[in-house]
Design a protein around this motif. Sequence first.
Motif, short mmCIF file in Angstrom:
data_model
loop_
_atom_site.label_atom_id
_atom_site.label_comp_id
_atom_site.label_asym_id
_atom_site.label_seq_id
_atom_site.Cartn_x
_atom_site.Cartn_y
_atom_site.Cartn_z
N LYS A 101 0.86 -1.08 0.07
CA LYS A 101 0.06 0.04 0.11
C LYS A 101 0.73 1.27 0.07
O LYS A 101 0.51 2.32 -0.82
N GLN A 102 1.80 1.16 0.73
CA GLN A 102 2.70 2.41 0.68
C GLN A 102 3.43 2.60 -0.48
O GLN A 102 3.61 3.84 -1.01
N ASN A 103 3.76 1.56 -1.42
CA ASN A 103 4.38 1.57 -2.69
C ASN A 103 3.59 2.22 -3.56
O ASN A 103 3.70 2.83 -4.49
N ILE A 144 7.94 5.57 -6.49
CA ILE A 144 9.32 5.91 -6.15
C ILE A 144 10.09 6.09 -7.65
O ILE A 144 11.07 6.52 -7.75
N TYR A 145 9.49 5.42 -8.51
CA TYR A 145 10.20 5.43 -9.75
C TYR A 145 9.71 6.63 -10.87
O TYR A 145 9.79 6.71 -12.08
N GLU A 146 8.95 7.54 -10.16
CA GLU A 146 8.32 8.90 -10.93
C GLU A 146 9.51 9.68 -11.49
O GLU A 146 10.21 9.88 -10.47
N GLU A 147 9.49 10.07 -12.59
CA GLU A 147 10.25 11.03 -13.25
C GLU A 147 9.55 12.42 -13.51
O GLU A 147 8.64 12.43 -14.03
#
Length: 629
Positions: free
Chosen positions: A180-182, A187-190
Amino acid sequence: QDRNSCCDLHPARSYAEVCSDRILLPLTPWRRRSVSKRARWEPTHRRHRGHQPADSAGMEIYHQYVRLRKQFGRHPKFVDEGAEMFADIRPNEEHAKGYIDRNPVITDTQCVPEMSEHDANTIAVILASKAMNHEEGGWPKDVDHTEAEHTIRYRKKVEKDEDYIRTVAALGAAVEEIVKQNNVVDIYEEFFTGVATDHSAEVPNVKTITVFKDPHAAQAAATGYPPRSAAHVSWHPDTSMHKVVVSYSIMQFQQQPANMPLKSFVWDVNNPNTPEFEMSPNSQICCSKFNLKDHNIIGAGQYNGQFTFYDLRKGSSAVDASPIDLSHRDPVYDMAWLQSKTGTEAMTVSTDGQVLWWDIRKLSESVESMPLREKGSETNLGGVILEYDSNAGPTNFMVGSEQGHIFSCNRKAKNPADRVKYVLSGHHGPLSGLRRNPFNSKYFLSIGDWTARVWTDDTAVKTPILTTRYHNTYLTGGTWSPTRPGVFYTIKMDGAMDVWDLYYKHNEPTLTVQVADSPLTTFAVHDSGAVVAVGTADGSVNVLQMSAGLSEMALNEKVAINNMFDRETAREKNLEKAIKEAKVKARKEAARKDELADNVTPEELQKIEDDFMRETAGAEANGNGHGGA
């Protein structure tokens, strides 16, 4: 009260000791007492406040020192005072007599700080590659993991255990929270996608990362035979793996000594001192490439015409090789892995005029063969370079010949005679480079003799749309950049590498780098576009780092390059159309002149004249006879 008054009362104690949180004052004639918030000292001989001693020595001494607790521990305040001399040391005349004056005195001075240079040899980190064979284990002794029924029965038994269910439920809750946190935070957003950096003001440059030396170069120098050249280099297909396979061989005819080494190697950029893997063939390797699907497999073409493949997991010997009697009759100059479901098919080309297809699952015979000849001709032409790009079609490929021709072929043509679609000619010698543009497979680059040329895969255009100037030295290889559509590289016999950037200029290279003093023999670009490998005739492979301006695509570069190629293609079509019209017009003019031309020979003209005079004389004689009657 000040500091001096406090210290005067107790000269045996320091100021810090007096000003502590709880003060104990060790005075001999005084009674020790602990004081908080204030300090009080009383004489020890005073037991009662109303006691009055008889003598003066025993008179009552009473002093009370009062200060707030917050005032304890304040930093002292320093003030400037006058200078004070502590010592005055005069020169010793006796010591001065022991010195001798130097005359003249020469002293060099400069207005910059003096620097010193020191060399330090760092400790080399030696890397070693080791393999581990994993076998399934962890099963109870009464369970045979090779039997599927035993393992399934044991899994069902464990899954019904309450402890197992409770543990999985607890772990599942923890994993669910992390998932759920992911999902909430990407975290891979550019954040800066699509933002192109402008490198137009940047000066193109190249720096050397490392150099791979042929491990047998010293042996060649000791025995006196010529060094092996780096005949072919190829990068690992995985962009995260900076590995390159290098094929070492002597390609000159009958120049191979009897005891020359035959091994070729796989190098890692991070460990340039020791090869990561070595290939031990029975004949020198002319070309080698990693398999596109299974990166542990390397296909290799040998000097004796055989096609072999190696497995990094199975040692340095070849896993399998094609039979010598069913292989090429000349050295295998180039090879390519084909796009297939199994990833085991490959094709090779040689100067014997044959293109052969192989399947490494069965190398006892070739899958298919094709003679390299023009339509209507019975003469085979030797192939030296092979180009295969699945973007242009899984069955389409191109071959460059040692006569300077470019063959565009289709393996699955309906008629075997039509597998050669067309042939282009323009170079004056063998081709050393042939590659399609990675951004538009319709256009391809050919390198040979003293020029590099850009062609279009259009049967209506038989001439190159772009041609570089003729160089003073022979071109030995080159290719397109995989990250920039308008950049390509060429290498030359004088040891220089040229970088051409069609996005900025066409008439000269953007950058020329002197890589080595010996001739450059082979060239390969990493898929990242920022690293290139250049092989030399003395067996060295130089790995170069390109600047960001040469490896990162500029804004709208792809559109601009495609428009330029389309414009040049249209121009060539118009020129060919004008040439055809001029030829047709010239043929019509020649035909008209032939019709108007007098083609009567002098003998025929004399005969016609005699016949005319004879007929004229006969007519006059007949006229005179009628008049007399």
